[in-house]
Scaffold this motif. Sequence first.
Motif, PDB file in Angstrom:
ATOM      1  N   UNK A   1      31.548  44.695   9.936  1.00 44.80           N
ATOM      2  CA  UNK A   1      31.692  46.127   9.651  1.00 44.80           C
ATOM      3  C   UNK A   1      33.149  46.440   9.335  1.00 44.80           C
ATOM      4  N   UNK A   2      33.377  47.552   8.646  1.00 48.35           N
ATOM      5  CA  UNK A   2      34.753  47.980   8.400  1.00 48.35           C
ATOM      6  C   UNK A   2      35.405  48.293   9.751  1.00 48.35           C
ATOM      7  N   UNK A   3      36.738  48.226   9.847  1.00 49.76           N
ATOM      8  CA  UNK A   3      37.408  48.491  11.123  1.00 49.76           C
ATOM      9  C   UNK A   3      37.003  49.833  11.746  1.00 49.76           C
ATOM     10  N   UNK A   4      36.887  50.881  10.935  1.00 49.17           N
ATOM     11  CA  UNK A   4      36.537  52.215  11.462  1.00 49.17           C
ATOM     12  C   UNK A   4      35.137  52.225  12.045  1.00 49.17           C
ATOM     13  N   UNK A   5      34.184  51.586  11.358  1.00 52.24           N
ATOM     14  CA  UNK A   5      32.807  51.563  11.842  1.00 52.24           C
ATOM     15  C   UNK A   5      32.649  50.622  13.033  1.00 52.24           C
ATOM     16  N   UNK A   6      33.387  49.515  13.015  1.00 60.91           N
ATOM     17  CA  UNK A   6      33.346  48.570  14.138  1.00 60.91           C
ATOM     18  C   UNK A   6      33.867  49.249  15.407  1.00 60.91           C
ATOM     19  N   UNK A   7      34.887  50.067  15.248  1.00 65.17           N
ATOM     20  CA  UNK A   7      35.465  50.771  16.391  1.00 65.17           C
ATOM     21  C   UNK A   7      34.461  51.736  17.014  1.00 65.17           C
ATOM     22  N   UNK A   8      33.715  52.448  16.168  1.00 66.11           N
ATOM     23  CA  UNK A   8      32.701  53.386  16.660  1.00 66.11           C
ATOM     24  C   UNK A   8      31.616  52.640  17.437  1.00 66.11           C
ATOM     25  N   UNK A   9      31.091  51.559  16.861  1.00 72.70           N
ATOM     26  CA  UNK A   9      30.053  50.760  17.525  1.00 72.70           C
ATOM     27  C   UNK A   9      30.570  50.225  18.858  1.00 72.70           C
ATOM     28  N   UNK A  10      31.802  49.749  18.839  1.00 68.51           N
ATOM     29  CA  UNK A  10      32.436  49.197  20.036  1.00 68.51           C
ATOM     30  C   UNK A  10      32.473  50.228  21.162  1.00 68.51           C
ATOM     31  N   UNK A  11      32.944  51.429  20.865  1.00 74.59           N
ATOM     32  CA  UNK A  11      33.088  52.469  21.888  1.00 74.59           C
ATOM     33  C   UNK A  11      31.741  52.984  22.393  1.00 74.59           C
ATOM     34  N   UNK A  12      30.794  53.196  21.472  1.00 75.69           N
ATOM     35  CA  UNK A  12      29.504  53.792  21.853  1.00 75.69           C
ATOM     36  C   UNK A  12      28.610  52.800  22.592  1.00 75.69           C
ATOM     37  N   UNK A  13      28.506  51.581  22.059  1.00 75.08           N
ATOM     38  CA  UNK A  13      27.553  50.629  22.633  1.00 75.08           C
ATOM     39  C   UNK A  13      28.150  49.727  23.707  1.00 75.08           C
ATOM     40  N   UNK A  14      29.374  49.248  23.498  1.00 71.99           N
ATOM     41  CA  UNK A  14      29.964  48.337  24.475  1.00 71.99           C
ATOM     42  C   UNK A  14      30.635  49.079  25.623  1.00 71.99           C
ATOM     43  N   UNK A  15      31.205  50.253  25.327  1.00 69.07           N
ATOM     44  CA  UNK A  15      31.897  51.009  26.373  1.00 69.07           C
ATOM     45  C   UNK A  15      31.136  52.261  26.798  1.00 69.07           C
ATOM     46  N   UNK A  16      29.973  52.488  26.168  1.00 66.14           N
ATOM     47  CA  UNK A  16      29.057  53.580  26.542  1.00 66.14           C
ATOM     48  C   UNK A  16      29.757  54.938  26.584  1.00 66.14           C
ATOM     49  N   UNK A  17      30.583  55.191  25.581  1.00 65.51           N
ATOM     50  CA  UNK A  17      31.276  56.473  25.495  1.00 65.51           C
ATOM     51  C   UNK A  17      30.442  57.470  24.692  1.00 65.51           C
TER      52      UNK A  17
END
Length: 203
Positions: free
Chosen positions: A146-162
């Motif tokens: 994924x692009x850096x911006x989209x990867x960051x969103x996935x990371x925060x929402x799914x891995x960090x449950x924000x």
Amino acid sequence: MRNVIAINAAARQGIIAAQATSDEMLLESIADGGRTAMHILYSRHNVRVYRFVLRMVRDATMAEDLVSQVFLDVWRTASQFEGRSQVSTWLLSIARFKALTALRQRRHEDIDQEDMLEIADDADTPEASLDRSTTSAILRACVAKLSPAHREIINLVYYHEKSVEEVGAIIGIPQSTVKTRMFYARKQLADLLKVAGVDSLAA
């Protein structure tokens, strides 16, 4: 001997009481120079911060160094925490800023999504395909594309449950933009998963 037992029991009770303290109360204590509170906050959040940073910089040594910098900042600026967000959200905001600064210093430029997909994936050899046979490995590989911006969103929402609100606070963008990026990130991830043959996750 009884005195030693009593002292040990009191110490254990003190540690248990400290561990039950909220993050906000720990920050108040840190602002007053409380080293024990700093140790407890670090033990609670250092792994989460490390994983978050590592996904951004993709360098274990740099990630460890950045985690140290994050908590050094916390020690210095605990009094500036205003309680507008959770402490974990505040920590990830600091971590994100540190990681982006480090990436800029390394002169790593963001690669457009189209360019990313055009880059040959050396991992797609028969040997590597065996290593990536598990669903989680395939998912990680797709998220990495994924692009850096989209990867960051996935990371925060799914891995960090924000939440959407917390993600907006960490990245510094409106909630509507978070939702838009999330929509496109999920769409692109689903497409990548289908190409990888994991239709169950792409659904």
